[in-house]
Structure formats: structure tokens, C-alpha cells
Write a protein that holds these residues in place. Structure first.
Motif, PDB file in Angstrom:
ATOM      1  N   GLU A  61      57.247  -1.060  43.628  1.00 52.58           N
ATOM      2  CA  GLU A  61      57.618   0.146  44.360  1.00 52.58           C
ATOM      3  C   GLU A  61      58.490  -0.220  45.561  1.00 52.58           C
ATOM      4  O   GLU A  61      58.229  -1.181  46.275  1.00 52.58           O
ATOM      5  CB  GLU A  61      56.345   0.843  44.830  1.00 52.58           C
ATOM      6  CG  GLU A  61      56.579   2.210  45.392  1.00 52.58           C
ATOM      7  CD  GLU A  61      55.281   2.886  45.755  1.00 52.58           C
ATOM      8  OE1 GLU A  61      55.322   3.739  46.652  1.00 52.58           O
ATOM      9  OE2 GLU A  61      54.244   2.547  45.173  1.00 52.58           O
ATOM     10  N   ARG A  62      59.524   0.570  45.779  1.00 52.01           N
ATOM     11  CA  ARG A  62      60.427   0.322  46.915  1.00 52.01           C
ATOM     12  C   ARG A  62      59.751   0.689  48.229  1.00 52.01           C
ATOM     13  O   ARG A  62      58.922   1.577  48.291  1.00 52.01           O
ATOM     14  CB  ARG A  62      61.704   1.136  46.762  1.00 52.01           C
ATOM     15  CG  ARG A  62      62.534   0.747  45.577  1.00 52.01           C
ATOM     16  CD  ARG A  62      63.816   1.570  45.570  1.00 52.01           C
ATOM     17  NE  ARG A  62      64.602   1.278  44.395  1.00 52.01           N
ATOM     18  CZ  ARG A  62      65.475   0.281  44.309  1.00 52.01           C
ATOM     19  NH1 ARG A  62      65.681  -0.489  45.341  1.00 52.01           N
ATOM     20  NH2 ARG A  62      66.153   0.080  43.200  1.00 52.01           N
ATOM     21  N   GLU A  64      61.376   2.000  50.748  1.00 57.62           N
ATOM     22  CA  GLU A  64      62.000   3.205  51.266  1.00 57.62           C
ATOM     23  C   GLU A  64      62.629   3.973  50.116  1.00 57.62           C
ATOM     24  O   GLU A  64      62.908   3.406  49.056  1.00 57.62           O
ATOM     25  CB  GLU A  64      63.042   2.852  52.322  1.00 57.62           C
ATOM     26  CG  GLU A  64      64.067   1.880  51.789  1.00 57.62           C
ATOM     27  CD  GLU A  64      64.757   1.115  52.909  1.00 57.62           C
ATOM     28  OE1 GLU A  64      65.916   0.778  52.720  1.00 57.62           O
ATOM     29  OE2 GLU A  64      64.120   0.871  53.928  1.00 57.62           O
ATOM     30  N   THR A  65      62.862   5.235  50.339  1.00 57.26           N
ATOM     31  CA  THR A  65      63.423   6.066  49.287  1.00 57.26           C
ATOM     32  C   THR A  65      64.917   5.796  49.122  1.00 57.26           C
ATOM     33  O   THR A  65      65.606   5.475  50.086  1.00 57.26           O
ATOM     34  CB  THR A  65      63.177   7.554  49.579  1.00 57.26           C
ATOM     35  OG1 THR A  65      63.730   8.314  48.527  1.00 57.26           O
ATOM     36  CG2 THR A  65      63.792   7.998  50.885  1.00 57.26           C
ATOM     37  N   ARG A  66      65.416   5.881  47.896  1.00 56.70           N
ATOM     38  CA  ARG A  66      66.842   5.723  47.618  1.00 56.70           C
ATOM     39  C   ARG A  66      67.477   7.082  47.322  1.00 56.70           C
ATOM     40  O   ARG A  66      68.598   7.165  46.863  1.00 56.70           O
ATOM     41  CB  ARG A  66      67.041   4.811  46.409  1.00 56.70           C
ATOM     42  CG  ARG A  66      66.477   3.430  46.546  1.00 56.70           C
ATOM     43  CD  ARG A  66      67.402   2.439  47.210  1.00 56.70           C
ATOM     44  NE  ARG A  66      68.770   2.448  46.767  1.00 56.70           N
ATOM     45  CZ  ARG A  66      69.328   1.531  46.014  1.00 56.70           C
ATOM     46  NH1 ARG A  66      68.636   0.520  45.581  1.00 56.70           N
ATOM     47  NH2 ARG A  66      70.590   1.611  45.702  1.00 56.70           N
ATOM     48  N   SER A  67      66.727   8.149  47.590  1.00 56.01           N
ATOM     49  CA  SER A  67      67.181   9.497  47.298  1.00 56.01           C
ATOM     50  C   SER A  67      68.180   9.973  48.329  1.00 56.01           C
ATOM     51  O   SER A  67      68.220   9.473  49.465  1.00 56.01           O
ATOM     52  CB  SER A  67      65.972  10.440  47.268  1.00 56.01           C
ATOM     53  OG  SER A  67      66.395  11.773  47.122  1.00 56.01           O
ATOM     54  N   ILE A  68      68.986  10.976  47.950  1.00 53.65           N
ATOM     55  CA  ILE A  68      69.899  11.572  48.924  1.00 53.65           C
ATOM     56  C   ILE A  68      69.150  12.500  49.859  1.00 53.65           C
ATOM     57  O   ILE A  68      69.671  12.901  50.888  1.00 53.65           O
ATOM     58  CB  ILE A  68      71.074  12.317  48.219  1.00 53.65           C
ATOM     59  CG1 ILE A  68      70.534  13.424  47.329  1.00 53.65           C
ATOM     60  CG2 ILE A  68      71.931  11.342  47.445  1.00 53.65           C
ATOM     61  CD1 ILE A  68      71.618  14.321  46.773  1.00 53.65           C
ATOM     62  N   HIS A  69      67.902  12.824  49.495  1.00 55.30           N
ATOM     63  CA  HIS A  69      67.055  13.648  50.345  1.00 55.30           C
ATOM     64  C   HIS A  69      66.121  12.721  51.132  1.00 55.30           C
ATOM     65  O   HIS A  69      65.246  12.079  50.529  1.00 55.30           O
ATOM     66  CB  HIS A  69      66.253  14.641  49.515  1.00 55.30           C
ATOM     67  CG  HIS A  69      67.084  15.492  48.621  1.00 55.30           C
ATOM     68  ND1 HIS A  69      67.885  16.510  49.118  1.00 55.30           N
ATOM     69  CD2 HIS A  69      67.297  15.460  47.293  1.00 55.30           C
ATOM     70  CE1 HIS A  69      68.525  17.075  48.109  1.00 55.30           C
ATOM     71  NE2 HIS A  69      68.193  16.460  47.001  1.00 55.30           N
ATOM     72  N   ASP A  71      63.542  13.171  52.968  1.00 55.80           N
ATOM     73  CA  ASP A  71      62.120  13.489  52.992  1.00 55.80           C
ATOM     74  C   ASP A  71      61.488  13.458  51.602  1.00 55.80           C
ATOM     75  O   ASP A  71      60.331  13.854  51.444  1.00 55.80           O
ATOM     76  CB  ASP A  71      61.900  14.882  53.604  1.00 55.80           C
ATOM     77  CG  ASP A  71      62.300  14.892  55.082  1.00 55.80           C
ATOM     78  OD1 ASP A  71      62.268  13.825  55.700  1.00 55.80           O
ATOM     79  OD2 ASP A  71      62.651  15.983  55.580  1.00 55.80           O
ATOM     80  N   ALA A  72      62.220  12.980  50.625  1.00 60.84           N
ATOM     81  CA  ALA A  72      61.690  12.951  49.256  1.00 60.84           C
ATOM     82  C   ALA A  72      60.606  11.873  49.148  1.00 60.84           C
ATOM     83  O   ALA A  72      60.654  10.840  49.841  1.00 60.84           O
ATOM     84  CB  ALA A  72      62.802  12.647  48.271  1.00 60.84           C
ATOM     85  N   ARG A  74      58.536   8.733  47.659  1.00 61.93           N
ATOM     86  CA  ARG A  74      59.039   7.477  47.072  1.00 61.93           C
ATOM     87  C   ARG A  74      58.925   7.457  45.623  1.00 61.93           C
ATOM     88  O   ARG A  74      58.264   7.606  44.813  1.00 61.93           O
ATOM     89  CB  ARG A  74      58.280   6.296  47.637  1.00 61.93           C
ATOM     90  CG  ARG A  74      58.700   6.024  49.030  1.00 61.93           C
ATOM     91  CD  ARG A  74      58.064   4.755  49.479  1.00 61.93           C
ATOM     92  NE  ARG A  74      57.276   5.117  50.665  1.00 61.93           N
ATOM     93  CZ  ARG A  74      56.439   4.337  51.262  1.00 61.93           C
ATOM     94  NH1 ARG A  74      56.223   3.160  50.818  1.00 61.93           N
ATOM     95  NH2 ARG A  74      55.800   4.718  52.326  1.00 61.93           N
TER      96      ARG A  74
END
Length: 74
Positions: A61-62, A64-69, A71-72, A74
Motif C-alpha cells: 500500500e502506498r 500517500e494517494t496518487r489520485s487527482i483528488h 481527499d480520496a 488510499r
């Protein structure tokens, strides 16, 4: 066939010299440890499976998020 006239000693399986020998003590220790390990493994099998808490990350599991959002989840 009746056993009323035959005298059979009860409780005597091995002579005392055999029970006092070193190899018999080693064998008895091995059997005792094996029995405790088997009982512990059997108890673990009976208990319900414990799951890792959600806040604990796994290796895959990363951090941090790699999303463009931002607050999404993980």
C-alpha cells in the motif's frame, strides 16, 4: 476362561531401573514438549482468526494517494 485364580500385578508396566534411566527421561521430556506444542497448535486453530487493523498499512500500500483528488482514500 476365568481369571479369578490368576494374580496380575496392576500398575507395574516397567521396572524401576528403566524408569530411572537417562534415555527414558529424555524420551519423556520429548513427549511432554511435543504434547504441549500439539495442544497449543490445536488451540490456535480453534480460536477465531485475527485481522490486521485498518489503520495499519501493508507493504504493497502506498503511503500517500496518487489520485487527482487530495481527499480520496488510499
Amino acid at each position: 476362561m476365568s481369571l479369578t485364580g490368576v494374580s496380575v500385578p496392576t500398575g507395574i508396566l516397567f521396572p524401576q531401573s528403566l524408569l530411572d534411566s537417562e534415555w527414558f527421561a529424555i524420551l519423556a521430556t520429548f513427549v511432554a514438549i511435543n504434547t504441549v506444542m500439539y495442544a497449543a497448535l490445536a488451540a490456535v486453530k480453534v480460536l477465531p482468526k485475527l485481522h490486521r487493523p485498518g489503520w495499519l498499512r501493508t507493504r504493497q500500500e502506498r503511503g500517500e494517494t496518487r489520485s487527482i483528488h487530495p481527499d480520496a482514500p488510499r
